[in-house]
Design a protein around this motif. Structure first.
Motif, PDB file in Angstrom:
ATOM      1  N   ALA A   1      -2.294   7.347  -3.813  1.00 12.54           N
ATOM      2  CA  ALA A   1      -3.000   6.271  -4.513  1.00 12.54           C
ATOM      3  C   ALA A   1      -2.682   6.301  -5.997  1.00 12.54           C
ATOM      4  O   ALA A   1      -2.722   5.269  -6.679  1.00 12.54           O
ATOM      5  CB  ALA A   1      -4.502   6.379  -4.282  1.00 12.54           C
ATOM      6  N   ALA A   2      -2.364   7.492  -6.515  1.00 14.27           N
ATOM      7  CA  ALA A   2      -2.000   7.656  -7.925  1.00 14.27           C
ATOM      8  C   ALA A   2      -0.503   7.491  -8.160  1.00 14.27           C
ATOM      9  O   ALA A   2      -0.010   7.687  -9.259  1.00 14.27           O
ATOM     10  CB  ALA A   2      -2.453   9.029  -8.424  1.00 14.27           C
ATOM     11  N   GLY A   3       0.239   7.140  -7.082  1.00 13.60           N
ATOM     12  CA  GLY A   3       1.661   6.877  -7.232  1.00 13.60           C
ATOM     13  C   GLY A   3       2.572   8.054  -7.004  1.00 13.60           C
ATOM     14  O   GLY A   3       3.759   8.002  -7.334  1.00 13.60           O
ATOM     15  N   LEU A   4       2.042   9.135  -6.417  1.00 13.22           N
ATOM     16  CA  LEU A   4       2.844  10.336  -6.189  1.00 13.22           C
ATOM     17  C   LEU A   4       3.336  10.410  -4.746  1.00 13.22           C
ATOM     18  O   LEU A   4       2.886   9.665  -3.881  1.00 13.22           O
ATOM     19  CB  LEU A   4       2.016  11.586  -6.504  1.00 13.22           C
ATOM     20  N   CYS A   5       4.261  11.320  -4.516  1.00 10.89           N
ATOM     21  CA  CYS A   5       4.740  11.615  -3.169  1.00 10.89           C
ATOM     22  C   CYS A   5       4.309  13.033  -2.809  1.00 10.89           C
ATOM     23  O   CYS A   5       4.317  13.919  -3.659  1.00 10.89           O
ATOM     24  CB  CYS A   5       6.261  11.505  -3.084  1.00 10.89           C
ATOM     25  N   VAL A   6       3.942  13.230  -1.551  1.00 16.21           N
ATOM     26  CA  VAL A   6       3.475  14.532  -1.085  1.00 16.21           C
ATOM     27  C   VAL A   6       4.229  14.885   0.189  1.00 16.21           C
ATOM     28  O   VAL A   6       4.250  14.108   1.146  1.00 16.21           O
ATOM     29  CB  VAL A   6       1.962  14.519  -0.787  1.00 16.21           C
ATOM     30  N   LEU A   7       4.839  16.072   0.202  1.00 14.44           N
ATOM     31  CA  LEU A   7       5.559  16.541   1.377  1.00 14.44           C
ATOM     32  C   LEU A   7       5.115  17.962   1.698  1.00 14.44           C
ATOM     33  O   LEU A   7       4.898  18.765   0.801  1.00 14.44           O
ATOM     34  CB  LEU A   7       7.070  16.536   1.135  1.00 14.44           C
ATOM     35  N   SER A   8       4.994  18.264   2.979  1.00 14.00           N
ATOM     36  CA  SER A   8       4.725  19.643   3.368  1.00 14.00           C
ATOM     37  C   SER A   8       5.982  20.460   3.096  1.00 14.00           C
ATOM     38  O   SER A   8       7.090  19.916   3.042  1.00 14.00           O
ATOM     39  CB  SER A   8       4.367  19.719   4.856  1.00 14.00           C
ATOM     40  N   PRO A   9       5.855  21.779   2.909  1.00 17.68           N
ATOM     41  CA  PRO A   9       7.037  22.606   2.644  1.00 17.68           C
ATOM     42  C   PRO A   9       8.097  22.489   3.733  1.00 17.68           C
ATOM     43  O   PRO A   9       9.290  22.446   3.443  1.00 17.68           O
ATOM     44  CB  PRO A   9       6.455  24.032   2.585  1.00 17.68           C
TER      45      PRO A   9
ATOM     46  N   PRO B   1       0.834  -1.204   0.000  1.00 21.58           N
ATOM     47  CA  PRO B   1       0.000   0.000   0.000  1.00 21.58           C
ATOM     48  C   PRO B   1       0.865   1.249   0.000  1.00 21.58           C
ATOM     49  O   PRO B   1       2.022   1.226   0.415  1.00 21.58           O
ATOM     50  CB  PRO B   1      -0.783  -0.122   1.314  1.00 21.58           C
ATOM     51  N   ALA B   2       0.293   2.333  -0.487  1.00 25.21           N
ATOM     52  CA  ALA B   2       0.947   3.634  -0.352  1.00 25.21           C
ATOM     53  C   ALA B   2       0.728   4.107   1.090  1.00 25.21           C
ATOM     54  O   ALA B   2      -0.150   3.617   1.795  1.00 25.21           O
ATOM     55  CB  ALA B   2       0.348   4.618  -1.342  1.00 25.21           C
TER      56      ALA B   2
ATOM     57  N   THR C   1      14.294   4.509   5.984  1.00 30.95           N
ATOM     58  CA  THR C   1      13.495   3.398   6.486  1.00 30.95           C
ATOM     59  C   THR C   1      12.077   3.317   5.947  1.00 30.95           C
ATOM     60  O   THR C   1      11.397   2.324   6.194  1.00 30.95           O
ATOM     61  CB  THR C   1      13.408   3.445   8.032  1.00 30.95           C
ATOM     62  N   LEU C   2      11.592   4.322   5.235  1.00 27.64           N
ATOM     63  CA  LEU C   2      10.232   4.217   4.720  1.00 27.64           C
ATOM     64  C   LEU C   2      10.162   3.121   3.664  1.00 27.64           C
ATOM     65  O   LEU C   2      10.925   3.123   2.709  1.00 27.64           O
ATOM     66  CB  LEU C   2       9.777   5.544   4.119  1.00 27.64           C
ATOM     67  N   PRO C   3       9.224   2.166   3.812  1.00 22.25           N
ATOM     68  CA  PRO C   3       9.162   1.046   2.885  1.00 22.25           C
ATOM     69  C   PRO C   3       8.401   1.323   1.597  1.00 22.25           C
ATOM     70  O   PRO C   3       8.443   0.514   0.689  1.00 22.25           O
ATOM     71  CB  PRO C   3       8.450  -0.032   3.707  1.00 22.25           C
ATOM     72  N   ALA C   4       7.664   2.422   1.515  1.00 19.99           N
ATOM     73  CA  ALA C   4       6.822   2.655   0.336  1.00 19.99           C
ATOM     74  C   ALA C   4       7.479   3.613  -0.644  1.00 19.99           C
ATOM     75  O   ALA C   4       8.223   4.505  -0.257  1.00 19.99           O
ATOM     76  CB  ALA C   4       5.469   3.219   0.769  1.00 19.99           C
ATOM     77  N   ASP C   5       7.183   3.409  -1.937  1.00 17.76           N
ATOM     78  CA  ASP C   5       7.642   4.348  -2.955  1.00 17.76           C
ATOM     79  C   ASP C   5       6.719   5.557  -3.022  1.00 17.76           C
ATOM     80  O   ASP C   5       7.171   6.682  -3.195  1.00 17.76           O
ATOM     81  CB  ASP C   5       7.689   3.659  -4.330  1.00 17.76           C
ATOM     82  N   ALA C   6       5.411   5.308  -2.922  1.00 12.72           N
ATOM     83  CA  ALA C   6       4.424   6.389  -2.923  1.00 12.72           C
ATOM     84  C   ALA C   6       4.089   6.728  -1.475  1.00 12.72           C
ATOM     85  O   ALA C   6       3.538   5.911  -0.748  1.00 12.72           O
ATOM     86  CB  ALA C   6       3.170   5.958  -3.674  1.00 12.72           C
ATOM     87  N   VAL C   7       4.445   7.928  -1.061  1.00 10.85           N
ATOM     88  CA  VAL C   7       4.266   8.278   0.345  1.00 10.85           C
ATOM     89  C   VAL C   7       3.959   9.755   0.492  1.00 10.85           C
ATOM     90  O   VAL C   7       4.435  10.582  -0.286  1.00 10.85           O
ATOM     91  CB  VAL C   7       5.542   7.917   1.160  1.00 10.85           C
TER      92      VAL C   7
END
Length: 222
Positions: free
Chosen positions: A127-135, A84-85, A101-107
């Motif tokens: 869910a669409a395979g992207l990564c999202v980070l706060s500034p 899962p993402a 240590t994060l196991p997911a590619d999409a996070v």
């Protein structure tokens, strides 16, 4: 119908991990209130969640965890199916922990005080395979590291906020300022402010160029 369109139309199956029963209930309510999402189960830790799912497969796991609990998440990635993402809600994360240590590619990595709309956008994005980070978290990750992308001017690339990503996606759909303002329930002046910020961060001179750069940097899905 393209694969991209099918991804947007499919219901995203969501599971929740949080030590606090209040947080679990809040996240469950958030998921169940969105027709594009389907709530599967919640638990205090990853091992318990696996038991609760009873063979069901989640597309996204929203986890409110502490850094020292990160290894436990790997339980979710040893079940023989597509992992899962992840949407992680965490305070002041250590950049080395995130990278190593994060196991997911999409996070997605958001602060615990993220508003509900930000969490929903993050769920749909991973869910669409992207990564999202706060500034703030992106700045921490980039600290001491050479930026991988640079604007045409040579200045370091600056991340867009979740709201700016929403506005940019609407630009890509051909929406004007009035329609963007209506859909986001904000004023046209606020839309113009976001556009100015987007142009500045991407080094764009017009709306078309901003969309093209947004696609190149992964902020806009084709």
């Amino acid at each position: 119908m393209s694969d991209g369109q099918m991804v947007h139309m499919a219901t995203v199956r969501v599971a929740v991990i949080a030590a606090s029963s209040r947080v679990r209930a809040s996240l469950q309510t958030l998921v169940e209130a969105n027709p594009a999402l389907a709530f599967l189960a919640s638990a205090t830790d990853a091992e318990t969640l696996v038991d609760c799912l009873a063979g069901l497969v989640s597309d996204v796991v929203v986890a409110d965890i502490e850094p020292h609990a990160s290894d436990a998440l790997k339980t979710l990635f040893e079940l023989g199916h597509a992992p899962p993402a992840l949407v992680l809600l965490i305070d002041d994360p250590d950049s080395d922990w995130i990278l190593d240590t994060l196991p997911a590619d999409a996070v997605a990595i958001l602060p615990r005080n993220a508003i509900p709309a930000e969490i929903v956008v993050a769920i749909e994005a991973v869910a669409a395979g992207l990564c999202v980070l706060s500034p703030e978290i992106l700045a921490r990750l980039l600290a001491g590291r050479k930026p991988s992308r640079q604007a045409a001017s040579g200045e370091p690339f600056e991340a867009l906020t979740l709201r700016e990503i929403e506005v940019l996606a609407m630009l890509a759909d051909g929406l004007g300022n009035k329609e963007i303002a209506r859909q986001l329930d904000i004023s046209e002046n606020t839309v113009k402010y976001h556009l100015s910020s987007i142009f500045g961060k991407l080094g764009a001179t017009n709306r078309t160029e901003a969309v093209m750069l947004g696609m190149r940097y992964g902020f806009v899905m084709v």
